[in-house]
Design an enzyme around this catalytic site. Structure first.
Site, PDB file in Angstrom:
ATOM      1  N   CYS A 134      10.246  -4.846  -3.646  1.00 44.04           N
ATOM      2  CA  CYS A 134       8.841  -4.687  -3.292  1.00 44.04           C
ATOM      3  C   CYS A 134       8.500  -3.199  -3.233  1.00 44.04           C
ATOM      4  CB  CYS A 134       8.534  -5.409  -1.981  1.00 44.04           C
ATOM      5  SG  CYS A 134       8.822  -7.187  -2.008  1.00 44.04           S
ATOM      6  N   ASP A 189       2.007 -11.476 -10.336  1.00 43.36           N
ATOM      7  CA  ASP A 189       2.061 -10.687  -9.107  1.00 43.36           C
ATOM      8  C   ASP A 189       0.785  -9.859  -8.993  1.00 43.36           C
ATOM      9  OD1 ASP A 189       2.592  -8.976  -7.015  1.00 43.36           O
ATOM     10  OD2 ASP A 189       4.623  -8.482  -7.674  1.00 43.36           O
ATOM     11  N   HIS A 221       5.977 -12.814  -5.848  1.00 44.72           N
ATOM     12  CA  HIS A 221       6.297 -11.519  -5.272  1.00 44.72           C
ATOM     13  C   HIS A 221       7.196 -11.738  -4.044  1.00 44.72           C
ATOM     14  CE1 HIS A 221       5.621  -7.278  -4.258  1.00 44.72           C
ATOM     15  NE2 HIS A 221       5.502  -7.672  -3.010  1.00 44.72           N
TER      16      HIS A 221
END
Length: 251
Positions: A134, A189, A221
């Site tokens: 991330c 995403d 995600h």
């Protein structure tokens, strides 16, 4: 399976002390170093287990609390499982902390993490690898660009905002990178649009960076994070295969 030892360590930085988790094979033999960057939820049991798995594959893995300026980990009061019912309140606290970690601060901290690995008797001489999840994918990309002589490989998984229109977008580091890169993007995403994927690919190609960028189908995600409702087993297993392949070839 290699026996692994995990310990808490403190890393001196220009702005204080970053707490971190260090995992390495228990035999005490130095191994190649890997810097593992957290997602927004921070240093917690799941990330320690990821570091342990990498260490069992033959690496010395450092997972810093990149939010150390806001306290030692856990910086946020996290539930055992992060689901949709906890997200709104959680993100009101996480958002400002994330935004306070500017590109300048993150690169400055990266230098401290890399110096610590270089000095550690648990780490072999030579360059290291970086992997991030991330927001950690952005940190990995910036670290590879800022320290090309120290980073041999960098990977990012379900990273967001990797190639924006902003003047400090992470993809602009491409021209400085000497490492081999791998990115496993999450499908659909919202934090990494098709335009961003194309912009990142174009920048890496133009800079002559050895790289591979793949979109994992139907992967949300956060697909590697087993303590969240975004976890996807197929994507996670593919991520491990790609990451270990990259490390085995570059370290």
């Amino acid at each position: 399976m290699t026996s692994v030892q995990g310990t808490a360590v403190d890393i001196p930085t220009e702005d204080g002390t970053a707490d971190a988790y260090l995992a390495h094979p228990a035999d005490g033999v130095p191994r190649p170093g890997v810097l593992l960057y957290q997602d927004a939820y921070g240093l917690r049991p799941h990330l320690r287990s990821m570091a342990d798995r990498l260490a069992a594959a033959g690496y010395t893995v450092l997972v810093p609390n990149v939010f150390y300026r806001h306290g030692r980990a856990p910086v946020f009061d996290l539930p055992e499982f992060i689901g949709p019912e906890t997200l709104p309140d959680l993100w009101t606290r996480i958002g400002p902390v994330m935004q306070s970690l500017t590109p300048e601060l993150s690169v400055r901290d990266a230098g401290a993490y890399l110096r610590w690995l270089e000095a550690s008797p648990r780490v072999t001489d030579g360059p290291v690898a970086v992997t991030g999840y991330c927001m950690g994918a952005r940190l990995a990309l910036r670290t590879a660009g800022a320290f090309p002589e120290r980073v041999a490989a960098a990977a990012g998984f379900h990273g967001g905002r990797l190639a924006t229109d902003e003047p400090d977008s992470p993809h602009l580091a491409a021209e400085h990178i000497g490492a081999e890169l791998y990115f496993g993007h999450a499908d659909n995403d919202p934090s990494l649009t098709e335009d961003q994927i194309e912009r990142l690919e174009a920048a890496l190609t133009a800079a002559g960076v050895r790289h591979r960028c793949e979109v994992y189908p139907d992967a949300p995600h956060g697909y590697t994070q087993a303590d969240t409702d975004s976890y996807q087993k197929e994507g996670d297993e593919r991520h491990w295969e790609a990451l270990l392949d990259l490390l085995s070839r570059t370290l």
